[in-house]
Design a protein around this motif. Structure first.
Motif, PDB file in Angstrom:
ATOM      1  N   THR A   1       4.880  -6.248  -4.562  1.00  0.00           N
ATOM      2  CA  THR A   1       4.769  -4.754  -3.431  1.00  0.00           C
ATOM      3  C   THR A   1       4.980  -4.780  -2.645  1.00  0.00           C
ATOM      4  OG1 THR A   1       2.354  -5.332  -4.586  1.00  0.00           O
ATOM      5  CG2 THR A   1       2.373  -3.866  -2.764  1.00  0.00           C
ATOM      6  N   LYS A   2       5.480  -3.385  -2.530  1.00  0.00           N
ATOM      7  CA  LYS A   2       6.236  -3.092  -1.459  1.00  0.00           C
ATOM      8  C   LYS A   2       5.219  -2.489   0.073  1.00  0.00           C
ATOM      9  CE  LYS A   2      10.574  -1.582  -3.526  1.00  0.00           C
ATOM     10  NZ  LYS A   2      11.849  -0.523  -3.836  1.00  0.00           N
ATOM     11  N   ASN A   3       4.430  -1.794  -0.463  1.00  0.00           N
ATOM     12  CA  ASN A   3       3.462  -1.310   0.504  1.00  0.00           C
ATOM     13  C   ASN A   3       1.959  -1.603  -0.399  1.00  0.00           C
ATOM     14  OD1 ASN A   3       1.730  -0.183   2.303  1.00  0.00           O
ATOM     15  ND2 ASN A   3       3.330   1.358   2.521  1.00  0.00           N
ATOM     16  N   PRO A   4       1.305  -2.308  -0.133  1.00  0.00           N
ATOM     17  CA  PRO A   4       0.276  -3.569  -0.626  1.00  0.00           C
ATOM     18  C   PRO A   4      -1.150  -2.121   0.330  1.00  0.00           C
ATOM     19  CG  PRO A   4       0.744  -4.689   0.778  1.00  0.00           C
ATOM     20  CD  PRO A   4       1.699  -3.880   1.053  1.00  0.00           C
ATOM     21  N   MET A   5      -1.159  -1.651   0.922  1.00  0.00           N
ATOM     22  CA  MET A   5      -2.372  -0.637   2.184  1.00  0.00           C
ATOM     23  C   MET A   5      -3.000   0.865   0.771  1.00  0.00           C
ATOM     24  SD  MET A   5      -2.719  -3.108   4.227  1.00  0.00           S
ATOM     25  CE  MET A   5      -1.156  -4.263   5.506  1.00  0.00           C
ATOM     26  N   ASP A   6      -1.427   0.880   0.372  1.00  0.00           N
ATOM     27  CA  ASP A   6      -1.931   2.514  -0.405  1.00  0.00           C
ATOM     28  C   ASP A   6      -2.443   2.671  -1.340  1.00  0.00           C
ATOM     29  OD1 ASP A   6      -0.160   1.284  -1.384  1.00  0.00           O
ATOM     30  OD2 ASP A   6       1.514   3.723  -0.884  1.00  0.00           O
TER      31      ASP A   6
ATOM     32  N   VAL B   1      -5.457   1.927  -4.573  1.00  0.00           N
ATOM     33  CA  VAL B   1      -6.496   0.760  -5.333  1.00  0.00           C
ATOM     34  C   VAL B   1      -6.607   0.183  -6.748  1.00  0.00           C
ATOM     35  CG1 VAL B   1      -8.524   1.317  -7.624  1.00  0.00           C
ATOM     36  CG2 VAL B   1      -8.574   3.397  -4.948  1.00  0.00           C
ATOM     37  N   ARG B   2      -6.636  -0.813  -6.648  1.00  0.00           N
ATOM     38  CA  ARG B   2      -5.945  -2.289  -7.771  1.00  0.00           C
ATOM     39  C   ARG B   2      -6.571  -2.400  -8.505  1.00  0.00           C
ATOM     40  NH1 ARG B   2      -0.429  -4.070  -6.536  1.00  0.00           N
ATOM     41  NH2 ARG B   2       0.171  -3.267  -4.676  1.00  0.00           N
ATOM     42  N   SER B   3      -6.104  -3.351  -9.588  1.00  0.00           N
ATOM     43  CA  SER B   3      -7.576  -3.888 -10.234  1.00  0.00           C
ATOM     44  C   SER B   3      -7.465  -5.453 -10.643  1.00  0.00           C
ATOM     45  CB  SER B   3      -7.198  -3.398 -12.551  1.00  0.00           C
ATOM     46  OG  SER B   3      -6.231  -3.825 -12.427  1.00  0.00           O
ATOM     47  N   ASN B   4      -8.105  -6.072 -11.086  1.00  0.00           N
ATOM     48  CA  ASN B   4      -7.684  -7.786 -11.300  1.00  0.00           C
ATOM     49  C   ASN B   4      -6.581  -7.751 -11.521  1.00  0.00           C
ATOM     50  OD1 ASN B   4      -8.949  -6.348 -14.255  1.00  0.00           O
ATOM     51  ND2 ASN B   4      -8.561  -8.302 -14.700  1.00  0.00           N
ATOM     52  N   GLU B   5      -5.665  -7.074 -12.945  1.00  0.00           N
ATOM     53  CA  GLU B   5      -4.609  -7.467 -13.144  1.00  0.00           C
ATOM     54  C   GLU B   5      -3.703  -7.214 -12.144  1.00  0.00           C
ATOM     55  OE1 GLU B   5      -3.343  -8.249 -15.977  1.00  0.00           O
ATOM     56  OE2 GLU B   5      -5.415  -8.398 -16.660  1.00  0.00           O
TER      57      GLU B   5
ATOM     58  N   GLY C   1     -10.086  -2.180  -3.282  1.00  0.00           N
ATOM     59  CA  GLY C   1      -9.392  -1.280  -2.283  1.00  0.00           C
ATOM     60  C   GLY C   1      -9.955  -0.215  -2.351  1.00  0.00           C
ATOM     61  N   ASN C   2     -10.236   1.329  -1.089  1.00  0.00           N
ATOM     62  CA  ASN C   2     -10.029   2.484  -1.557  1.00  0.00           C
ATOM     63  C   ASN C   2     -10.124   2.743  -0.458  1.00  0.00           C
ATOM     64  OD1 ASN C   2     -12.594   2.614  -0.193  1.00  0.00           O
ATOM     65  ND2 ASN C   2     -13.576   1.024  -1.459  1.00  0.00           N
ATOM     66  N   PRO C   3      -9.576   3.913  -0.039  1.00  0.00           N
ATOM     67  CA  PRO C   3      -9.377   4.623   1.587  1.00  0.00           C
ATOM     68  C   PRO C   3     -10.613   4.967   2.532  1.00  0.00           C
ATOM     69  CG  PRO C   3      -9.216   6.046   0.329  1.00  0.00           C
ATOM     70  CD  PRO C   3      -9.745   5.116  -0.656  1.00  0.00           C
ATOM     71  N   ALA C   4     -10.500   3.176   2.571  1.00  0.00           N
ATOM     72  CA  ALA C   4     -12.446   3.121   3.575  1.00  0.00           C
ATOM     73  C   ALA C   4     -12.001   2.518   4.962  1.00  0.00           C
ATOM     74  CB  ALA C   4     -13.650   2.355   2.513  1.00  0.00           C
TER      75      ALA C   4
ATOM     76  N   HIS D   1      -6.089   1.443   2.362  1.00  0.00           N
ATOM     77  CA  HIS D   1      -7.269   0.909   1.063  1.00  0.00           C
ATOM     78  C   HIS D   1      -7.491  -0.602   1.289  1.00  0.00           C
ATOM     79  CE1 HIS D   1      -5.990   4.399  -1.000  1.00  0.00           C
ATOM     80  NE2 HIS D   1      -6.635   4.046  -1.802  1.00  0.00           N
ATOM     81  N   ARG D   2      -6.810  -1.152   2.392  1.00  0.00           N
ATOM     82  CA  ARG D   2      -6.841  -2.528   2.888  1.00  0.00           C
ATOM     83  C   ARG D   2      -6.387  -2.368   4.494  1.00  0.00           C
ATOM     84  NH1 ARG D   2      -4.737  -2.150  -1.693  1.00  0.00           N
ATOM     85  NH2 ARG D   2      -5.936  -3.194  -2.977  1.00  0.00           N
ATOM     86  N   PHE D   3      -6.817  -3.229   4.884  1.00  0.00           N
ATOM     87  CA  PHE D   3      -5.997  -3.660   6.357  1.00  0.00           C
ATOM     88  C   PHE D   3      -5.485  -5.310   6.038  1.00  0.00           C
ATOM     89  CE2 PHE D   3      -7.184  -5.296  10.463  1.00  0.00           C
ATOM     90  CZ  PHE D   3      -5.981  -4.454  11.138  1.00  0.00           C
ATOM     91  N   SER D   4      -4.364  -5.959   7.249  1.00  0.00           N
ATOM     92  CA  SER D   4      -4.648  -6.999   7.579  1.00  0.00           C
ATOM     93  C   SER D   4      -3.830  -7.351   8.604  1.00  0.00           C
ATOM     94  CB  SER D   4      -3.008  -7.999   6.167  1.00  0.00           C
ATOM     95  OG  SER D   4      -2.075  -6.742   6.244  1.00  0.00           O
ATOM     96  N   ILE D   5      -3.644  -8.553   9.271  1.00  0.00           N
ATOM     97  CA  ILE D   5      -2.561  -8.825  10.603  1.00  0.00           C
ATOM     98  C   ILE D   5      -2.062 -10.284  10.207  1.00  0.00           C
ATOM     99  CG2 ILE D   5      -4.593  -8.522  12.293  1.00  0.00           C
ATOM    100  CD1 ILE D   5      -5.363 -11.355  11.943  1.00  0.00           C
ATOM    101  N   GLU D   6      -0.696 -10.158  10.465  1.00  0.00           N
ATOM    102  CA  GLU D   6       0.440 -11.256  10.412  1.00  0.00           C
ATOM    103  C   GLU D   6       0.173 -11.881  11.746  1.00  0.00           C
ATOM    104  OE1 GLU D   6       4.721 -11.579   8.652  1.00  0.00           O
ATOM    105  OE2 GLU D   6       3.431  -9.731   8.329  1.00  0.00           O
TER     106      GLU D   6
END
Length: 342
Positions: free
Chosen positions: A143-148, A150-154, A205-208, A222-227
């Motif tokens: 995944t290049k851009n995981p922030m944008d 909505v995803r399923s269990n797959e 994920g959703n744009p929350a 859709h999600r947030f992370s810190i590295e």
């Protein structure tokens, strides 16, 4: 202490954060004595498999035990009312949703310092006690851009979860997940995303994740992370008294913002507040609670060369948190941060 043992200890800490809700504990008697005895025998086997899939020296052995663990775990969960069996001694993260609608299992499979994959599954609570298990397939490596998205269990963005927060908006339930990811050889990540269910299937994920109150406007995520640097400790957890998700503010200790493996806490905090169905970002949360010039600066966080002093950064971070919670009506002792492996 070696990295595998550290991870084993980490899982124990994470699992302890996922104690069964009272309504689930009260239902443990639904498991028949015969099934409970059979589950205990399988738990003993699963405990050893879960230990070996972390501690085995060779990658092939770790993955072999991971495969044995998955097959044995699924067979154990097929016992009627297994939802109520805690599997306390099994060395994975186990979290019940606050409303006991489901529980989520997460762990990791590690090839080496460069390849780490998360595993997971959601077990739904069912009226008849039969198994409804939804496997989670980690696709974050592709995944290049995981922030944008909505995803399923797959195509799940993997993490070892240590907190679930339940919120409702317009009659719908949203479960916010916070988790840890041993991301790369030089840095780790912590993730937050909102889980919901549509037709009985998980939606990740959703744009929350909103930045509407920031001076610098950003699109919702859709999600947030810190590295952050592998050796650092970054706080990222929910404070139920303040009803906020509190996050360490990070800086590059070498003034190289493009290199996430140089990021460490600077003693300040950000936050997210639930508002109108979204987690709205609050910049420098504790600063907003104080008058100008009153923010604590007990520790000098840069040395004479202008480089961040990591020990002082961590100490200052905790001191600030304790002081500001006490000033704002909370308990003076912060929730224990999840300790990552060195």
């Amino acid at each position: 202490m070696n990295r595998s043992l550290c991870f084993s200890l980490l899982i124990g800490v994470l699992s302890s954060a996922g104690l069964m809700p009272l309504q689930v504990s009260a239902q443990v008697q639904k498991i028949t004595p015969g099934f409970r005895a059979a589950l205990k025998m399988r738990e003993d086997t699963l405990k050893e498999y879960s230990r070996q899939m972390v501690m085995a020296q060779e990658p092939a052995e770790r993955f072999r035990y991971d495969s044995l663990f998955i097959r044995s775990f699924v067979r154990a969960l097929q016992f009627t009312n297994s939802f109520y069996y805690p599997f306390d001694s099994v060395n994975i993260s186990k979290l019940y949703a606050p409303d006991s609608a489901f529980r989520i299992f997460t762990w990791q499979a590690k090839k080496d310092e460069y390849v780490v994959m998360q595993r997971g599954a959601i077990q739904m609570r069912t009226p008849d006690g039969k198994l409804k298990l939804i496997p989670l397939h980690d696709q974050s490596m592709f995944t290049k851009n995981p922030m944008d998205s909505v995803r399923s269990n797959e195509n799940w963005i993997g993490a070892i979860y240590y907190k679930i927060i339940l919120k409702e908006y317009k009659g719908k339930k949203y479960y916010t997940l916070i988790g840890f990811d041993e991301f790369s050889v030089g840095s780790s990540k912590k993730w937050m995303e909102v889980l919901s269910f549509e037709n009985g299937q998980p939606v990740f994920g959703n744009p929350a994740i909103s930045f509407e109150d920031d001076e610098e406007k950003r699109k919702p995520q859709h999600r947030f992370s810190i590295e952050f640097k592998k050796e650092a400790k970054a706080f990222f957890n929910y404070d139920p008294e303040l009803d906020l998700i509190i996050v360490d503010h990070l800086i590059s200790e070498t003034d190289e913002p493009a290199r996430k493996n140089t990021y460490v806490p600077d003693g300040d905090y950000e936050a997210f507040k639930w508002k109108n169905g979204r987690w709205v970002h609050v910049t420098k949360f504790f600063n907003q609670k104080l008058k100008d010039g009153q923010f604590p600066t007990d520790a000098k966080i840069l040395d004479d060369a202008g480089k961040a002093d990591e020990q002082k950064l961590e100490e200052q971070s905790r001191k600030n948190y304790e002081k500001e919670r006490k000033k704002n009506g909370g308990s003076p002792t912060p929730p224990s941060p999840i300790k990552k492996k060195p």
